[in-house]
Design a protein around this motif. Structure first.
Motif, mmCIF file in Angstrom:
data_model
loop_
_atom_site.group_PDB
_atom_site.id
_atom_site.type_symbol
_atom_site.label_atom_id
_atom_site.label_comp_id
_atom_site.label_asym_id
_atom_site.label_seq_id
_atom_site.Cartn_x
_atom_site.Cartn_y
_atom_site.Cartn_z
ATOM 1 N N THR A 164 0.832 -1.206 0.000
ATOM 2 C CA THR A 164 0.000 0.000 0.000
ATOM 3 C C THR A 164 0.866 1.256 0.000
ATOM 4 O OG1 THR A 164 -1.789 -1.165 1.128
ATOM 5 C CG2 THR A 164 -1.788 1.242 1.291
ATOM 6 N N GLN A 165 1.926 1.247 0.800
ATOM 7 C CA GLN A 165 2.819 2.406 0.892
ATOM 8 C C GLN A 165 3.598 2.609 -0.399
ATOM 9 O OE1 GLN A 165 4.937 1.151 4.392
ATOM 10 N NE2 GLN A 165 3.426 2.030 5.789
ATOM 11 N N VAL A 166 4.028 1.517 -1.044
ATOM 12 C CA VAL A 166 4.709 1.629 -2.337
ATOM 13 C C VAL A 166 3.749 2.218 -3.362
ATOM 14 C CG1 VAL A 166 5.672 0.309 -4.275
ATOM 15 C CG2 VAL A 166 6.465 -0.143 -1.935
ATOM 16 N N ALA A 167 2.518 1.727 -3.387
ATOM 17 C CA ALA A 167 1.516 2.237 -4.331
ATOM 18 C C ALA A 167 1.254 3.727 -4.114
ATOM 19 C CB ALA A 167 0.222 1.440 -4.215
ATOM 20 N N ALA A 168 1.392 4.190 -2.879
ATOM 21 C CA ALA A 168 1.191 5.608 -2.552
ATOM 22 C C ALA A 168 2.418 6.454 -2.863
ATOM 23 C CB ALA A 168 0.814 5.758 -1.077
ATOM 24 N N GLY A 169 3.505 5.843 -3.326
ATOM 25 C CA GLY A 169 4.715 6.585 -3.681
ATOM 26 C C GLY A 169 5.559 7.000 -2.494
ATOM 27 N N GLU A 170 5.421 6.310 -1.362
ATOM 28 C CA GLU A 170 6.144 6.697 -0.151
ATOM 29 C C GLU A 170 7.545 6.112 -0.049
ATOM 30 O OE1 GLU A 170 3.530 5.544 3.032
ATOM 31 O OE2 GLU A 170 1.993 6.992 2.436
ATOM 32 N N TRP A 171 7.810 4.993 -0.696
ATOM 33 C CA TRP A 171 9.102 4.304 -0.548
ATOM 34 C C TRP A 171 10.071 4.684 -1.658
ATOM 35 C CZ3 TRP A 171 10.941 1.447 3.391
ATOM 36 C CH2 TRP A 171 10.028 0.970 4.338
ATOM 37 N N ARG A 220 11.486 5.662 3.568
ATOM 38 C CA ARG A 220 10.092 6.037 3.311
ATOM 39 C C ARG A 220 9.936 7.491 3.723
ATOM 40 N NH1 ARG A 220 5.419 4.705 7.030
ATOM 41 N NH2 ARG A 220 3.621 5.413 5.827
ATOM 42 N N LEU A 221 9.435 8.323 2.808
ATOM 43 C CA LEU A 221 9.257 9.750 3.083
ATOM 44 C C LEU A 221 7.783 10.106 3.095
ATOM 45 C CD1 LEU A 221 11.955 11.558 0.899
ATOM 46 C CD2 LEU A 221 12.099 10.814 3.274
ATOM 47 N N LEU A 222 7.413 10.915 4.074
ATOM 48 C CA LEU A 222 6.050 11.409 4.196
ATOM 49 C C LEU A 222 6.088 12.927 4.346
ATOM 50 C CD1 LEU A 222 4.805 8.850 6.878
ATOM 51 C CD2 LEU A 222 4.419 8.743 4.409
ATOM 52 N N ARG A 223 4.988 13.579 3.987
ATOM 53 C CA ARG A 223 4.860 15.026 4.189
ATOM 54 C C ARG A 223 4.026 15.354 5.427
ATOM 55 N NH1 ARG A 223 9.011 15.918 1.466
ATOM 56 N NH2 ARG A 223 8.843 16.196 -0.765
ATOM 57 N N ALA A 224 3.362 14.343 5.975
ATOM 58 C CA ALA A 224 2.623 14.468 7.225
ATOM 59 C C ALA A 224 2.722 13.120 7.931
ATOM 60 C CB ALA A 224 1.160 14.821 6.953
ATOM 61 N N ASP A 225 2.663 13.145 9.259
ATOM 62 C CA ASP A 225 2.817 11.903 10.013
ATOM 63 C C ASP A 225 1.948 11.936 11.277
ATOM 64 O OD1 ASP A 225 3.641 9.504 11.044
ATOM 65 O OD2 ASP A 225 5.717 10.107 11.359
ATOM 66 N N PRO A 226 0.626 11.918 11.094
ATOM 67 C CA PRO A 226 -0.252 11.995 12.263
ATOM 68 C C PRO A 226 -0.141 10.789 13.198
ATOM 69 C CG PRO A 226 -1.518 11.562 10.264
ATOM 70 C CD PRO A 226 -0.107 11.866 9.839
ATOM 71 N N ASP A 227 0.280 9.627 12.696
ATOM 72 C CA ASP A 227 0.410 8.455 13.567
ATOM 73 C C ASP A 227 1.435 8.684 14.670
ATOM 74 O OD1 ASP A 227 -1.473 7.126 12.049
ATOM 75 O OD2 ASP A 227 0.002 6.000 10.893
ATOM 76 N N PHE A 228 2.496 9.437 14.368
ATOM 77 C CA PHE A 228 3.547 9.675 15.350
ATOM 78 C C PHE A 228 3.533 11.111 15.880
ATOM 79 C CE2 PHE A 228 4.866 5.834 13.357
ATOM 80 C CZ PHE A 228 5.571 5.133 14.318
ATOM 81 N N TRP A 229 3.210 12.074 15.030
ATOM 82 C CA TRP A 229 3.314 13.482 15.402
ATOM 83 C C TRP A 229 1.961 14.133 15.679
ATOM 84 C CZ3 TRP A 229 7.968 16.160 15.972
ATOM 85 C CH2 TRP A 229 9.118 15.403 15.698
ATOM 86 N N GLY A 230 0.895 13.348 15.660
ATOM 87 C CA GLY A 230 -0.426 13.871 15.976
ATOM 88 C C GLY A 230 -0.906 14.883 14.948
ATOM 89 N N ASP A 231 -1.589 15.919 15.429
ATOM 90 C CA ASP A 231 -2.163 16.903 14.508
ATOM 91 C C ASP A 231 -1.228 18.080 14.243
ATOM 92 O OD1 ASP A 231 -2.330 18.144 16.963
ATOM 93 O OD2 ASP A 231 -4.507 18.384 16.941
ATOM 94 N N ASP A 232 0.055 17.908 14.519
ATOM 95 C CA ASP A 232 1.058 18.942 14.238
ATOM 96 C C ASP A 232 1.113 19.161 12.719
ATOM 97 O OD1 ASP A 232 3.357 20.459 13.752
ATOM 98 O OD2 ASP A 232 4.500 19.482 15.335
ATOM 99 N N THR A 233 0.822 20.365 12.281
ATOM 100 C CA THR A 233 0.798 20.669 10.842
ATOM 101 C C THR A 233 2.032 21.438 10.373
ATOM 102 O OG1 THR A 233 -0.483 22.686 11.248
ATOM 103 C CG2 THR A 233 -1.727 20.660 10.764
ATOM 104 N N THR A 234 3.080 21.462 11.190
ATOM 105 C CA THR A 234 4.309 22.142 10.802
ATOM 106 C C THR A 234 4.854 21.503 9.524
ATOM 107 O OG1 THR A 234 4.820 22.541 13.131
ATOM 108 C CG2 THR A 234 6.640 22.772 11.552
#
Length: 186
Positions: free
Chosen positions: A56-63, A87-101
């Motif tokens: 799923t993550q590969v299909a989303a272009g994250e890896w 693996r790169l993300l532009r948001a990470d609510p699972d670890f960083w919560g609702d931080d939108t920095t």
């Protein structure tokens, strides 16, 4: 994942993972889970990343992957071997919560144990930082379990600083970040 010996950063240019890389990414993760468990390192428990989630993550272009140059061009279309992944993300609510920095988030930083000491981990952090700068974000962020002080020291030695923790009930992760004003190793 435990730190690599301190070596000068190699230069790498990861390529986007393709569907044919899913099994290789998953196999690398499993091999590192086993390696860590055999040494008492608590970071990624065995079986903690299902193959389906990788797909799923590969299909989303994250890896992103660094093919093992010795195995490129395998005959018969068999899967390529990987030297490293990230693996790169532009948001990470699972670890960083609702931080939108605005930040680039690093996960799945893996180096095949045969390539340990080549500087690939540091090179991937440098590359990820460059991706963040190119995207105009001001931070690179990552995490590790509090039960893995060696990995935390590695990241702090690369200029990251702890800015918080995330309690998952079964374990706690320390959240680390670094401003992207210069190189990741500055």
């Amino acid at each position: 994942m435990p730190p690599e010996p301190s070596t000068p950063s190699a230069r790498v240019t990861p390529v986007p993972a393709q569907p044919g890389d899913v099994d290789a990414i998953h196999a690398l993760r499993r091999s590192l889970e086993d390696w860590m468990a055999d040494r008492g390192v608590v970071q990624w428990p065995r079986g903690s990343l299902p193959r389906e989630r990788v797909a799923t993550q590969v299909a989303a272009g994250e890896w992103w992957v660094v093919p093992d140059g010795a195995d490129d061009g395998r005959p018969g279309g068999s899967a390529r071997a990987l030297a490293a992944t990230v693996r790169l993300l532009r948001a990470d609510p699972d670890f960083w919560g609702d931080d939108t920095t605005p930040a680039v988030y690093v996960h799945g930083l893996m180096v095949d144990r045969r390539r340990s000491g080549d500087g690939l981990g540091a090179a991937l952090l440098d590359w990820a930082a460059a991706q963040g700068r190119d995207a105009g974000v001001g931070l690179i962020r990552l995490d590790c379990r509090t039960s893995n002080p060696a990995l935390r020291r590695y990241y702090e030695g690369r200029g990251f600083r702890a800015v918080g923790e995330r309690d998952f009930g079964t374990h706690v992760n320390v959240l680390l970040e670094q401003p992207l004003g210069g190189d990741a190793g500055s």
